[in-house]
Write an enzyme that holds these catalytic residues in place. Sequence first.
Site, PDB file in Angstrom:
ATOM      1  N   GLU A  63     -50.445 -36.825 -21.102  1.00 35.10           N
ATOM      2  CA  GLU A  63     -48.746 -36.870 -20.367  1.00 35.10           C
ATOM      3  C   GLU A  63     -48.489 -37.765 -19.002  1.00 35.10           C
ATOM      4  O   GLU A  63     -49.151 -38.150 -18.067  1.00 35.10           O
ATOM      5  CB  GLU A  63     -48.178 -35.610 -20.412  1.00 35.10           C
ATOM      6  CG  GLU A  63     -46.729 -35.584 -20.323  1.00 35.10           C
ATOM      7  CD  GLU A  63     -46.535 -34.215 -20.011  1.00 35.10           C
ATOM      8  OE1 GLU A  63     -45.997 -33.011 -20.985  1.00 35.10           O
ATOM      9  OE2 GLU A  63     -46.569 -33.401 -18.085  1.00 35.10           O
ATOM     10  N   TYR A  94     -39.654 -39.991 -18.855  1.00 37.03           N
ATOM     11  CA  TYR A  94     -41.434 -38.497 -19.424  1.00 37.03           C
ATOM     12  C   TYR A  94     -41.896 -39.608 -20.587  1.00 37.03           C
ATOM     13  O   TYR A  94     -41.338 -39.576 -21.563  1.00 37.03           O
ATOM     14  CB  TYR A  94     -41.063 -37.544 -19.999  1.00 37.03           C
ATOM     15  CG  TYR A  94     -41.446 -36.982 -20.275  1.00 37.03           C
ATOM     16  CD1 TYR A  94     -42.601 -35.567 -19.930  1.00 37.03           C
ATOM     17  CD2 TYR A  94     -41.872 -37.026 -22.183  1.00 37.03           C
ATOM     18  CE1 TYR A  94     -43.141 -34.999 -20.766  1.00 37.03           C
ATOM     19  CE2 TYR A  94     -42.826 -36.548 -22.568  1.00 37.03           C
ATOM     20  CZ  TYR A  94     -43.171 -35.247 -21.830  1.00 37.03           C
ATOM     21  OH  TYR A  94     -45.097 -34.470 -21.973  1.00 37.03           O
TER      22      TYR A  94
END
Length: 378
Positions: free
Chosen positions: A189, A101
């Site tokens: 992101e 992530y």
Amino acid sequence: MKLHEYQSKNLFAQYGVPIPKGRVAATAAEAREIADELGGRVVIKSQVLVGGRGKAGGVKLANNGDEAEQLAREILSMEIKGLPVRKVLVDQGIDIETEIYFGITNDRSARRPVLIASAAGGVDIEEVAATTPEKIIRVHVDPLLGLRDYNVNDLAAGIELPRIHWKAFGQIAHGLWKAYLESDATLAEINPLVITGDGQLLAVDGKVVLDDNALFRQQNLVEMRDLDAEDNSEIEANKFGLTYIRLDGEIGCMVNGAGLAMATMDMVKLYGGEPANFLDIGGGASEEKVAAALRIILKDKRVKAVLFNVFGGITRGDEVAKGILAALKEVNPDVPMVIRLVGTNAEEGRKLLAEADMITAETLSEAAQKAVEAAKGA
Ligand code: GDP
Ligand code: MN
């Protein structure tokens, strides 16, 4: 404003972030063509403006053109969290070794941007954050210095990224940072940022949220806006100058003023309810605005009770009451409604509302309790 996955990844790619080859398709036949071009093994990905598509069945791997066409047909007929899928991204299928992530967002309390990374990336990142928060690494960036290599190294070390990937990770971090900065994003992101079987780093998913207050200087990005894919209620609310944000609860809230709206939501939660929305009708709300707001709240079928909390300063109680009555004529609500009306022209407002079938309350806590009870009874 949110960008689609394919738009986000294309933006990242302009800043040197490596992404899989792929294109968007609106029909199953197009998806097949793209799959054939890419060599058959592809992933078909629904393009909707919500997360968790994988878990909802909106991301599927295909081994050849036939499968790609079939899966695209299925995904194009799906609805994910209430949003119809109108496009799919057909990307070359990636052989994934590790899912990381990696995101950049604003940390308001620290008053600076923060890099967030985890070696446990992928579809379960919320679960990781909730159960093993130590696996999520945060590094703040000094806004005056901008992103520095030592920030990136701290992050890479924090997630125990093998040294061999640090150079590629650094390039991606600087690319993502620039994309975030130059787009006036509040979130940029990549989840997952994958390490492939042959040791490459690749952004397999992308998400960008832009600061709506900066859109005036982001003309190129504004042109990408996909109104069809946004929550209809939020667009509708925008047209009337209302600030509406959909939440997951059962109590619809209509309030004037953002601070009062927050306080109202807190009270609803305090008494055991969950707000269905944040809605600020603003100061000096007209009859027309109030009616639009009520229509929007009642369109949400999860709403089991509506709570009005109006403090009349510039906003006049009689105007609010007229708006409510007008809206009630149009939409015949079958849910209980609780109203607390105080301040300017509150008395006149209450008189007008006497004919409507509403539960009245004197204080905010009384109103919140009554709304929670009413929702339980409904
Ligand atoms: P999200 O569920 O909306 O976040 O959609 P993602 O694009 O992140 O996809 C969900 C998951 O599907 C990823 O975490 C991967 O595990 C998997 N996935 C996506 N693309 C590929 C791919 O090309 N190959 C493989 N093997 N898995 C993929
Ligand atoms: Mn993802």
